[in-house]
Design an enzyme around this catalytic site. Structure first.
Site, PDB file in Angstrom:
ATOM      1  N   LYS A   1       0.709  -1.115  -0.016  1.00  0.00           N
ATOM      2  CA  LYS A   1       0.053   0.183   0.071  1.00  0.00           C
ATOM      3  C   LYS A   1       0.824   1.513  -0.185  1.00  0.00           C
ATOM      4  CE  LYS A   1      -2.301  -2.541  -0.526  1.00  0.00           C
ATOM      5  NZ  LYS A   1      -2.520  -4.150  -0.426  1.00  0.00           N
TER       6      LYS A   1
ATOM      7  N   GLY B   1      -4.246 -11.848 -10.648  1.00  0.00           N
ATOM      8  CA  GLY B   1      -4.963 -11.940  -9.017  1.00  0.00           C
ATOM      9  C   GLY B   1      -4.797 -10.591  -8.378  1.00  0.00           C
ATOM     10  N   VAL B   2      -5.015 -10.648  -7.462  1.00  0.00           N
ATOM     11  CA  VAL B   2      -4.677  -9.235  -6.558  1.00  0.00           C
ATOM     12  C   VAL B   2      -3.362  -8.895  -6.636  1.00  0.00           C
ATOM     13  CG1 VAL B   2      -5.459  -8.292  -4.515  1.00  0.00           C
ATOM     14  CG2 VAL B   2      -6.572 -10.222  -5.127  1.00  0.00           C
ATOM     15  N   ILE B   3      -2.430  -9.762  -6.419  1.00  0.00           N
ATOM     16  CA  ILE B   3      -0.895  -9.247  -6.294  1.00  0.00           C
ATOM     17  C   ILE B   3      -0.427  -8.745  -7.609  1.00  0.00           C
ATOM     18  CG2 ILE B   3       1.383 -10.180  -5.722  1.00  0.00           C
ATOM     19  CD1 ILE B   3       0.234 -11.853  -3.414  1.00  0.00           C
TER      20      ILE B   3
ATOM     21  N   ALA C   1       2.980 -14.284  -9.677  1.00  0.00           N
ATOM     22  CA  ALA C   1       2.117 -13.889  -8.631  1.00  0.00           C
ATOM     23  C   ALA C   1       0.900 -15.092  -8.780  1.00  0.00           C
ATOM     24  CB  ALA C   1       1.784 -12.600  -8.620  1.00  0.00           C
TER      25      ALA C   1
ATOM     26  N   ARG D   1      -1.114 -18.099  -3.057  1.00  0.00           N
ATOM     27  CA  ARG D   1      -0.284 -18.117  -1.791  1.00  0.00           C
ATOM     28  C   ARG D   1      -0.685 -19.565  -1.211  1.00  0.00           C
ATOM     29  NH1 ARG D   1       2.664 -13.971   0.275  1.00  0.00           N
ATOM     30  NH2 ARG D   1       2.473 -14.888   2.559  1.00  0.00           N
TER      31      ARG D   1
ATOM     32  N   ASP E   1      -4.442 -17.325   7.333  1.00  0.00           N
ATOM     33  CA  ASP E   1      -4.249 -17.840   6.111  1.00  0.00           C
ATOM     34  C   ASP E   1      -3.764 -19.447   6.186  1.00  0.00           C
ATOM     35  OD1 ASP E   1      -4.142 -15.326   4.990  1.00  0.00           O
ATOM     36  OD2 ASP E   1      -2.108 -15.241   4.339  1.00  0.00           O
TER      37      ASP E   1
ATOM     38  N   HIS F   1     -23.937  15.116   2.400  1.00  0.00           N
ATOM     39  CA  HIS F   1     -23.732  15.629   1.197  1.00  0.00           C
ATOM     40  C   HIS F   1     -22.861  16.669   1.194  1.00  0.00           C
ATOM     41  CE1 HIS F   1     -24.765  16.898  -2.793  1.00  0.00           C
ATOM     42  NE2 HIS F   1     -24.781  17.963  -2.199  1.00  0.00           N
TER      43      HIS F   1
HETATM   44  P1  NAD Z   1      -4.579 -15.114  -6.697  1.00  0.00           P
HETATM   45  O1  NAD Z   1      -5.207 -16.406  -6.664  1.00  0.00           O
HETATM   46  O2  NAD Z   1      -5.427 -13.988  -6.414  1.00  0.00           O
HETATM   47  O3  NAD Z   1      -4.373 -14.945  -8.329  1.00  0.00           O
HETATM   48  C1  NAD Z   1      -3.310 -15.655  -9.091  1.00  0.00           C
HETATM   49  C2  NAD Z   1      -3.682 -15.835 -10.734  1.00  0.00           C
HETATM   50  O4  NAD Z   1      -2.689 -16.618 -11.137  1.00  0.00           O
HETATM   51  C3  NAD Z   1      -4.724 -16.747 -10.931  1.00  0.00           C
HETATM   52  O5  NAD Z   1      -5.699 -15.896 -11.467  1.00  0.00           O
HETATM   53  C4  NAD Z   1      -4.323 -17.907 -11.538  1.00  0.00           C
HETATM   54  O6  NAD Z   1      -5.308 -18.254 -12.688  1.00  0.00           O
HETATM   55  C5  NAD Z   1      -3.117 -17.343 -12.323  1.00  0.00           C
HETATM   56  N1  NAD Z   1      -2.144 -18.407 -12.705  1.00  0.00           N
HETATM   57  C6  NAD Z   1      -1.839 -19.444 -11.895  1.00  0.00           C
HETATM   58  N2  NAD Z   1      -0.970 -20.108 -12.692  1.00  0.00           N
HETATM   59  C7  NAD Z   1      -0.752 -19.505 -13.927  1.00  0.00           C
HETATM   60  C8  NAD Z   1       0.066 -19.739 -14.966  1.00  0.00           C
HETATM   61  N3  NAD Z   1       1.073 -20.842 -15.018  1.00  0.00           N
HETATM   62  N4  NAD Z   1       0.094 -18.852 -16.014  1.00  0.00           N
HETATM   63  C9  NAD Z   1      -0.681 -17.778 -16.076  1.00  0.00           C
HETATM   64  N5  NAD Z   1      -1.477 -17.419 -14.782  1.00  0.00           N
HETATM   65  C10 NAD Z   1      -1.324 -18.294 -13.725  1.00  0.00           C
HETATM   66  O7  NAD Z   1      -3.315 -14.896  -6.022  1.00  0.00           O
HETATM   67  P2  NAD Z   1      -2.233 -13.574  -5.465  1.00  0.00           P
HETATM   68  O8  NAD Z   1      -2.688 -12.536  -6.485  1.00  0.00           O
HETATM   69  O9  NAD Z   1      -0.827 -14.216  -5.811  1.00  0.00           O
HETATM   70  O10 NAD Z   1      -2.600 -13.477  -4.222  1.00  0.00           O
HETATM   71  C11 NAD Z   1      -2.407 -14.354  -3.371  1.00  0.00           C
HETATM   72  C12 NAD Z   1      -3.422 -14.099  -2.064  1.00  0.00           C
HETATM   73  O11 NAD Z   1      -3.026 -13.296  -1.217  1.00  0.00           O
HETATM   74  C13 NAD Z   1      -4.922 -14.082  -2.368  1.00  0.00           C
HETATM   75  O12 NAD Z   1      -5.412 -14.890  -1.394  1.00  0.00           O
HETATM   76  C14 NAD Z   1      -5.233 -12.725  -2.317  1.00  0.00           C
HETATM   77  O13 NAD Z   1      -6.483 -12.481  -1.924  1.00  0.00           O
HETATM   78  C15 NAD Z   1      -4.344 -12.232  -1.113  1.00  0.00           C
HETATM   79  N6  NAD Z   1      -3.943 -10.791  -1.244  1.00  0.00           N
HETATM   80  C16 NAD Z   1      -4.775  -9.783  -1.120  1.00  0.00           C
HETATM   81  C17 NAD Z   1      -4.674  -8.539  -1.204  1.00  0.00           C
HETATM   82  C18 NAD Z   1      -5.674  -7.631  -0.829  1.00  0.00           C
HETATM   83  O14 NAD Z   1      -6.569  -7.893  -0.072  1.00  0.00           O
HETATM   84  N7  NAD Z   1      -5.727  -6.416  -1.460  1.00  0.00           N
HETATM   85  C19 NAD Z   1      -3.503  -8.167  -1.556  1.00  0.00           C
HETATM   86  C20 NAD Z   1      -2.406  -9.030  -1.894  1.00  0.00           C
HETATM   87  C21 NAD Z   1      -2.706 -10.476  -1.768  1.00  0.00           C
END
Ligand code: NAD
Length: 479
Positions: A58, A190-192, A276, A279, A319, A451
């Site tokens: 962040k 994903g999120v990361i 990414a 996890r 986790d 408002h």
């Molecule tokens: P994620 O599971 O959100 O996303 C990983 C993505 O990688 C998926 O969409 C998957 O389909 C893709 N993927 C997997 N193998 C692949 C490949 N060989 N080629 C291409 N794509 C592939 O995981 P993340 O983003 O690593 O996050 C891990 C955890 O950490 C999550 O549970 C997330 O919620 C948490 N997190 C949360 C926040 C937040 O709340 N803002 C921030 C960071 C992490």
């Protein structure tokens, strides 16, 4: 046994330190053990969230957002800027200072609450015996009436994409870059991937995100995820769906990423790659063979709804157990378990866990999406309010996004709220409170909102459920 406690918490991340503080607040003699040490070998508390997760990411998201605003975001507002630059070393120092302040803060909180902290690796044995191994090789045995496992999670790796900490890195490495790479590959949208991809894209990198799935953000409401994809594309994030990465190889100063998409086998050359892809729960070395704690088929510590494991008076939170890997979910589980040990009867409401993606625009939601409601056969009504119709959003030129309220067609109870736009990481908590109290869309509609504020978007979306929104033309009319 030299030291015996009412509660031993293994892990001092958000789930663990919340559990420890609450247990001690309730009069229980509590210890908290964590193995995390800094480069000098000193114990550091706060786990992934504070050290290499939520807080440092962040910080970088915020600094990079301010940089991109100063660079490109002020045109048309009457603000003139000189040449805008970014000093990555200062940015990283800021991040380190913030992390240091917060991790020391957690140490201070544990001390103030009389929690005994050990910097050591802990292994749980039978009968809640906990063996500590210190960095100097010494060991000590502790015992407790109750043990709470809060050992967290670690990044998943893809074996054909071996991380070298230099060119192929995980989320931790992506927080540490000392310079902006020209071309940055991100495996996983994903999120990361989206958050860290956004940081380096805003700072000037060409970012290509390779995502195996055909659908973007499948857990979010699809109306919002489609709109978010458009916005991220506009910002320059090159998100390629249906693209499964099969390997990486480092060649001189570059990384060649192999992937498969609809066209077949492809290659992409970049300077660095962030892996990414999710996890996984961390339990390595935590449980001795006779601990009695079982893991499920995905490696999570097996627990019931109250976070009790298969071993008597051993609990697990955060986790390392099923459910979303979100710090706030772990915190609530930690508090719930500590309170139950002390004799109270709280539960965690898993229907009301908010999710936030800290991109620009931010994406946030709580409860069920339209897709989930359809799949479950639940009849619902929806109200959508575009932020472009919000006076406050217009005043601050932050009009991208929308707020959607989904309510049960019969009872009008709110079943899900989905938001995309500026500051929705803050606004979503209003929806969480409403859902926690079992509010109907009408309840929210009858509530007075300040408002002008962005929150009015939630008010209007709730009113739109019954066709009563004031600042848009409603699709439905009042019955
Ligand atoms: P994620 O599971 O959100 O996303 C990983 C993505 O990688 C998926 O969409 C998957 O389909 C893709 N993927 C997997 N193998 C692949 C490949 N060989 N080629 C291409 N794509 C592939 O995981 P993340 O983003 O690593 O996050 C891990 C955890 O950490 C999550 O549970 C997330 O919620 C948490 N997190 C949360 C926040 C937040 O709340 N803002 C921030 C960071 C992490």
């Amino acid at each position: 046994m030299s030291d015996y406690f009412d509660v031993i918490v293994i892990g001092a991340g958000p789930a663990g330190y919340h559990a420890a503080i609450r247990a001690s607040q309730l009069g229980l003699k509590t210890a908290c053990i964590d193995k995390w040490v800094d480069a000098s070998g000193t114990g550091v508390l706060g786990g992934t969230c504070l050290n290499v997760g939520c807080i440092p990411s962040k910080t970088l998201l915020d600094i990079s957002h301010k940089y991109s605003l100063a660079k490109d975001g002020f045109s048309g507002l009457g603000i003139t800027t000189g040449k805008v630059g970014i000093d990555i070393a200062t940015m990283q120092k800021n991040k380190r200072d913030i992390v240091k302040g917060l991790t020391r803060g957690v140490a201070g909180l544990l001390k103030a609450n009389d929690v005994k902290v050990y910097t050591a690796t802990a292994e749980l044995g039978a009968g809640r015996k906990v063996t500590l191994t210190f960095t100097d090789g010494q060991s000590q045995e502790l015992g407790a009436d109750n043990v709470i496992l809060a050992t967290g999670s670690v990044p998943v790796d893809i074996p054909p994409c071996p991380m070298d900490g230099e060119r192929v890195i995980d989320s931790e490495g992506a927080l540490e870059l000392a310079a902006v790479p020209d071309r940055l590959g991100v495996i996983g949208a994903g999120v990361i991937g989206l958050e860290l991809g956004s940081v380096w894209s805003r700072l000037g990198a060409e970012v290509i995100v390779l995502e195996a799935l055909d659908e973007f953000l499948p857990n979010a409401d699809q109306q919002l995820s489609k709109e978010a994809a458009k916005q991220f594309k506009k910002q320059g994030l090159d998100i390629r769906l249906g693209t499964r990465v099969t390997g990486t190889r480092v060649e001189k100063n570059e990384v060649v990423v192999s992937y498969t998409d609809k066209q077949g086998d492809q290659e992409l050359v970049v300077d660095k790659v962030i892996v990414a892809v999710g996890r996984r729960p961390f339990t390595q070395g935590v449980l001795s063979a006779d601990s009695g704690v079982q893991l499920d088929e995905r490696g999570f510590v097996q627990v019931n709804d109250l976070c009790a494991t298969d071993a008597v008076s051993v609990f697990a939170v955060g986790d390392v157990v099923r459910g979303p890997m979100l710090a706030h979910k772990g915190m609530e589980e930690g508090i719930m378990v500590a309170e139950r040990i002390a004799g109270a009867k709280p539960v965690v409401n898993y229907e009301c866990v908010p999710s936030v993606i800290y991109t620009n625009p931010e994406v946030a939601w709580v409860g069920q999406s339209e897709e989930q409601l359809k799949a479950a056969g639940i009849a619902y009504t929806s109200g959508v309010f575009p932020m472009a119709a919000s006076g406050r959003a217009l005043a601050s030129k932050e009009t991208v996004g929308m707020i959607k309220v989904l309510a049960d067609a019969d009872s009008d109870q709110i079943l899900g709220v989905h938001m995309m736009g500026a500051h929705v990481s803050e606004l979503i908590s209003e929806a969480v409170i409403a859902m926690e109290f079992g509010a109907t869309a009408e309840d929210l509609g009858l509530t007075m909102f300040a408002h002008p504020s962005l929150s009015e978007g939630l008010h209007e979306a709730a009113l739109a459920v019954s066709g009563h929104a004031i600042h848009i033309s409603n699709r439905k009319k009042r019955k």
